[in-house]
Design an enzyme around this catalytic site. Structure first.
Site, PDB file in Angstrom:
ATOM      1  N   THR A 138      43.579  31.051  33.655  1.00  0.00           N
ATOM      2  CA  THR A 138      44.047  32.177  32.826  1.00  0.00           C
ATOM      3  C   THR A 138      45.556  32.108  32.589  1.00  0.00           C
ATOM      4  O   THR A 138      46.293  31.552  33.418  1.00  0.00           O
ATOM      5  CB  THR A 138      43.716  33.511  33.540  1.00  0.00           C
ATOM      6  N   ASP A 139      46.003  32.702  31.500  1.00  0.00           N
ATOM      7  CA  ASP A 139      47.453  32.769  31.241  1.00  0.00           C
ATOM      8  C   ASP A 139      48.163  33.648  32.269  1.00  0.00           C
ATOM      9  O   ASP A 139      49.375  33.607  32.397  1.00  0.00           O
ATOM     10  CB  ASP A 139      47.739  33.267  29.815  1.00  0.00           C
ATOM     11  N   GLU A 140      47.373  34.458  33.005  1.00  0.00           N
ATOM     12  CA  GLU A 140      48.013  35.371  33.965  1.00  0.00           C
ATOM     13  C   GLU A 140      48.691  34.616  35.105  1.00  0.00           C
ATOM     14  O   GLU A 140      49.511  35.184  35.818  1.00  0.00           O
ATOM     15  CB  GLU A 140      47.005  36.389  34.491  1.00  0.00           C
ATOM     16  N   TYR A 165      44.607  38.930  41.768  1.00  0.00           N
ATOM     17  CA  TYR A 165      43.718  38.161  40.881  1.00  0.00           C
ATOM     18  C   TYR A 165      44.420  36.897  40.378  1.00  0.00           C
ATOM     19  O   TYR A 165      43.931  35.776  40.559  1.00  0.00           O
ATOM     20  CB  TYR A 165      43.262  39.025  39.689  1.00  0.00           C
ATOM     21  N   LYS A 169      43.790  32.826  41.103  1.00  0.00           N
ATOM     22  CA  LYS A 169      43.518  31.836  40.048  1.00  0.00           C
ATOM     23  C   LYS A 169      44.554  30.704  40.107  1.00  0.00           C
ATOM     24  O   LYS A 169      44.223  29.525  39.911  1.00  0.00           O
ATOM     25  CB  LYS A 169      43.536  32.491  38.658  1.00  0.00           C
ATOM     26  N   LYS A 204      36.717  46.280  31.195  1.00  0.00           N
ATOM     27  CA  LYS A 204      37.869  45.652  30.554  1.00  0.00           C
ATOM     28  C   LYS A 204      38.266  46.458  29.312  1.00  0.00           C
ATOM     29  O   LYS A 204      37.421  47.142  28.721  1.00  0.00           O
ATOM     30  CB  LYS A 204      37.536  44.208  30.168  1.00  0.00           C
TER      31      LYS A 204
HETATM   32  N1  LIG Z   1      37.969  37.703  30.422  1.00  0.00           N
HETATM   33  C1  LIG Z   1      39.142  37.176  30.086  1.00  0.00           C
HETATM   34  O1  LIG Z   1      39.827  37.689  29.215  1.00  0.00           O
HETATM   35  C2  LIG Z   1      39.621  35.903  30.748  1.00  0.00           C
HETATM   36  C3  LIG Z   1      40.814  35.319  30.291  1.00  0.00           C
HETATM   37  C4  LIG Z   1      41.248  34.121  30.867  1.00  0.00           C
HETATM   38  C5  LIG Z   1      40.505  33.532  31.868  1.00  0.00           C
HETATM   39  N2  LIG Z   1      39.360  34.120  32.321  1.00  0.00           N
HETATM   40  C6  LIG Z   1      38.591  33.434  33.366  1.00  0.00           C
HETATM   41  O2  LIG Z   1      37.338  33.095  32.799  1.00  0.00           O
HETATM   42  C7  LIG Z   1      36.323  33.133  33.795  1.00  0.00           C
HETATM   43  C8  LIG Z   1      35.204  34.043  33.341  1.00  0.00           C
HETATM   44  O3  LIG Z   1      35.712  35.341  33.101  1.00  0.00           O
HETATM   45  P1  LIG Z   1      34.761  36.525  32.604  1.00  0.00           P
HETATM   46  O4  LIG Z   1      35.602  37.521  31.933  1.00  0.00           O
HETATM   47  O5  LIG Z   1      33.594  35.953  31.924  1.00  0.00           O
HETATM   48  O6  LIG Z   1      34.317  37.107  34.035  1.00  0.00           O
HETATM   49  P2  LIG Z   1      33.075  38.010  34.408  1.00  0.00           P
HETATM   50  O7  LIG Z   1      33.556  38.887  35.517  1.00  0.00           O
HETATM   51  O8  LIG Z   1      32.458  38.640  33.201  1.00  0.00           O
HETATM   52  O9  LIG Z   1      31.994  36.967  34.978  1.00  0.00           O
HETATM   53  C9  LIG Z   1      32.135  36.306  36.194  1.00  0.00           C
HETATM   54  C10 LIG Z   1      30.783  35.729  36.573  1.00  0.00           C
HETATM   55  O10 LIG Z   1      30.937  34.999  37.792  1.00  0.00           O
HETATM   56  C11 LIG Z   1      29.891  35.374  38.673  1.00  0.00           C
HETATM   57  N3  LIG Z   1      30.373  35.207  40.053  1.00  0.00           N
HETATM   58  C12 LIG Z   1      31.334  35.941  40.675  1.00  0.00           C
HETATM   59  N4  LIG Z   1      31.501  35.513  41.940  1.00  0.00           N
HETATM   60  C13 LIG Z   1      30.651  34.456  42.105  1.00  0.00           C
HETATM   61  C14 LIG Z   1      30.372  33.585  43.181  1.00  0.00           C
HETATM   62  N5  LIG Z   1      31.013  33.711  44.352  1.00  0.00           N
HETATM   63  N6  LIG Z   1      29.467  32.613  43.013  1.00  0.00           N
HETATM   64  C15 LIG Z   1      28.793  32.481  41.840  1.00  0.00           C
HETATM   65  N7  LIG Z   1      29.015  33.291  40.781  1.00  0.00           N
HETATM   66  C16 LIG Z   1      29.927  34.260  40.923  1.00  0.00           C
HETATM   67  C17 LIG Z   1      29.562  36.808  38.335  1.00  0.00           C
HETATM   68  O11 LIG Z   1      28.244  37.158  38.762  1.00  0.00           O
HETATM   69  C18 LIG Z   1      29.707  36.800  36.825  1.00  0.00           C
HETATM   70  O12 LIG Z   1      28.507  36.440  36.190  1.00  0.00           O
HETATM   71  C19 LIG Z   1      37.001  33.593  35.078  1.00  0.00           C
HETATM   72  O13 LIG Z   1      37.280  32.454  35.862  1.00  0.00           O
HETATM   73  C20 LIG Z   1      38.289  34.242  34.606  1.00  0.00           C
HETATM   74  O14 LIG Z   1      39.295  34.120  35.583  1.00  0.00           O
HETATM   75  C21 LIG Z   1      38.896  35.298  31.777  1.00  0.00           C
END
Ligand SMILES: NC(=O)c1ccc[n+]([C@@H]2O[C@H](COP(=O)([O-])OP(=O)(O)OC[C@H]3O[C@@H](n4cnc5c(N)ncnc54)[C@H](O)[C@@H]3O)[C@@H](O)[C@H]2O)c1
Length: 339
Positions: A138-140, A165, A169, A204
Site C-alpha cells: 500500500t502507499d500508506e 496497519y 505492511k 471503508k
Molecule cells: N483497500 C485498499 O484501498 C487498499 C489499498 C492498498 C493496498 N491494499 C492492500 O490490498 C490487500 C487487500 O485489501 P482489501 O481492501 O481487499 O482487504 P479486505 O479486508 O477487504 O480483505 C482481506 C481478505 O483477507 C482475508 N484474510 C485476513 N486475514 C487472513 C489470514 N490470516 N489468512 C487468510 N486470509 C486472511 C480476509 O478474510 C479477507 O477476505 C491488503 O493486503 C491491503 O493491505 C488495500
C-alpha cells in the site's frame, strides 16, 4: 518448442474486496489459469464476492489462515502453484489502532510463512525460475505528505509508516525484499493508493458513506475533512496487478496511483450528489447528514503517488473515468440495499 506450462495461481485473501475483484479479473483475462483462493474468511471475507466464479472447474477455495504453516504447505503440495499473489491482510487502519496484534500476526508473520513455504517448495521442485511471488502492499507505507506540498511518493521514497496497519505492511515489504536478496526469491511488490468499487466492506470511507446515506444515518467525516487521498478504481488496480505479475521485473516495486486526489469532504459531497442522481432524491437530503467527528489519531494528511514507473515501463494507465466509476459503485451498493 517446449510445452507451455499452464499457470496455477495461489491468491490469498481472495474473498475480500480487492482479492475477489482480482479473481474475477484473472478468470476473465486468463480463463485457462487454475486459481486457488486461500482465505480465512474474517469479518472482511465474503464468499458471495465470488459468485459466478465458484462453479468453475479450475477454481478452488480453501478456507484457512496464512499463518498456519502446515495448511500452507498442504496447499502447495496439493495444487503446486507457480504464482502467488498475497492480498490476505488485516486492512482497516482504525481497527489497527484499537487492536494491532492481529495485524502483526497476519500481515507480517503470515507473509513470512507464505514466503518460506513458497521458497522451500519452489527450490525443492526446481520451480524457482518460473515462479513469481507478488506482494500486495500500500502507499500508506510511505507515510504522509503535507497538504500544501506538491510532492508525490516514488518507489524510492523512504518508508515512514504512521499506523500499526501501515507499519505491518511495511514490515511485510521488507521481509519480501530480504527473501529476494538473500534467497533469490522471485519477488514483486505493488503499492497502490486507496481503492474503491463494488464488494468493499462498508467500514471503508466510500461504501460507509453510501450505506449510511441510504439509511439516513450520519456521514462521519474525520477532523476538518481536508485530508487528501488518491482514489483508484479497483478494476484499474487489478489490471495493473495483472501486468506486474506477468511483465514486472523481479525484485522491483511498482506504485499504482489513480492520479486522482480528493479532499475527503469534497469526495463525500460528490457521493451525495451522485446518490441524488441515482436515487432521484435531492442530494441536500444526503449532504445534511454530514457530521464532522474527532480526528483519527496519527491521521495521515495526504497520500499522493507517483506512478510514472508502471505507466512508462508497463504501459499501464487507469481506464475508468473517476466519476463514472464512482457512479457505478454507488449504483451497485444501492442495488444491494434493495435486495
Ligand atoms: N483497500 C485498499 O484501498 C487498499 C489499498 C492498498 C493496498 N491494499 C492492500 O490490498 C490487500 C487487500 O485489501 P482489501 O481492501 O481487499 O482487504 P479486505 O479486508 O477487504 O480483505 C482481506 C481478505 O483477507 C482475508 N484474510 C485476513 N486475514 C487472513 C489470514 N490470516 N489468512 C487468510 N486470509 C486472511 C480476509 O478474510 C479477507 O477476505 C491488503 O493486503 C491491503 O493491505 C488495500
Amino acid at each position: 518448442m517446449g510445452k507451455v506450462m499452464s499457470k496455477v495461481v495461489l491468491v490469498t485473501g481472495g474473498a475480500g474486496f480487492i482479492g475477489s475483484s482480482f479473481i474475477h479479473y484473472l478468470s476473465k483475462e486468463h480463463p485457462d489459469y487454475v486459481i486457488i483462493n486461500l482465505d480465512k474468511l474474517t469479518y472482511a471475507g465474503n464468499l458471495e464476492n465470488l459468485r459466478g466464479i465458484d462453479t468453475r472447474a479450475n477454481y478452488h477455495f480453501v478456507k484457512g489462515d496464512i499463518t498456519n504453516r502446515e495448511l500452507v504447505e498442504y496447499v502447495f503440495e496439493k495444487f503446486k502453484p507457480n504464482y502467488v499473489v498475497n492480498f490476505a491482510a488485516e486492512s482497516h487502519v482504525d481497527r489497527s489502532i484499537t487492536g494491532p496484534e492481529v495485524f502483526v500476526r497476519t500481515n507480517i508473520y503470515g507473509t513470512q510463512v507464505l514466503l518460506d513455504v513458497a521458497k522451500d517448495f519452489w527450490v525443492r521442485n526446481n520451480m524457482l525460475e518460473h515462479s513469481r511471488f507478488l506482494q500486495i502492499s500500500t502507499d500508506e507505507v510511505y507515510g504522509s505528505l503535507p497538504l500544501e506540498s506538491k510532492d508525490k511518493f516514488t518507489e524510492e521514497s523512504p518508508l515512514n509508516p504512521n499506523s500499526p496497519y501501515s507499519a505491518s505492511k511495511a514490515g511485510a515489504d521488507l521481509l519480501c525484499r530480504s527473501y529476494y536478496v538473500t534467497y533469490g526469491m522471485p519477488i514483486l511488490i505493488t503499492r497502490s493508493s486507496n481503492n474503491f468499487g463494488p464488494r468493499q466492506y462498508p467500514e471503508k470511507l466510500i461504501p460507509l458513506m453510501i450505506n449510511n446515506a441510504v439509511q439516513g444515518k450520519p456521514l462521519p467525516v474525520y477532523g476538518d475533512g481536508q485530508n487528501m487521498r488518491d482514489w483508484l478504481y479497483v478494476e484499474d488496480n487489478c489490471n495493473a496487478i495483472d501486468l506486474v505479475l506477468h511483465k514486472g521485473i523481479i525484485g522491483e516495486i511498482y506504485n499504482i496511483g489513480g492520479g486522482n486526489e480528493w479532499k475527503n469532504i469534497d469526495l463525500v459531497n460528490l457521493i451525495c450528489e451522485l446518490l441524488g442522481e441515482v436515487t432521484g432524491k435531492p442530494s441536500e437530503n444526503y449532504k445534511r447528514l454530514i457530521t464532522f467527528i474527532k480526528d483519527r489519531p496519527g491521521h495521515d494528511r495526504r497520500y499522493a503517488l507517483n506512478s510514472d514507473k508502471i505507466r512508462r515501463k508497463l504501459q499501464w494507465k487507469p481506464k475508468w473515468n473517476f466519476r463514472d466509476a464512482l457512479r457505478y459503485t454507488i449504483e451497485w451498493y444501492v442495488k444491494q440495499f434493495k435486495l
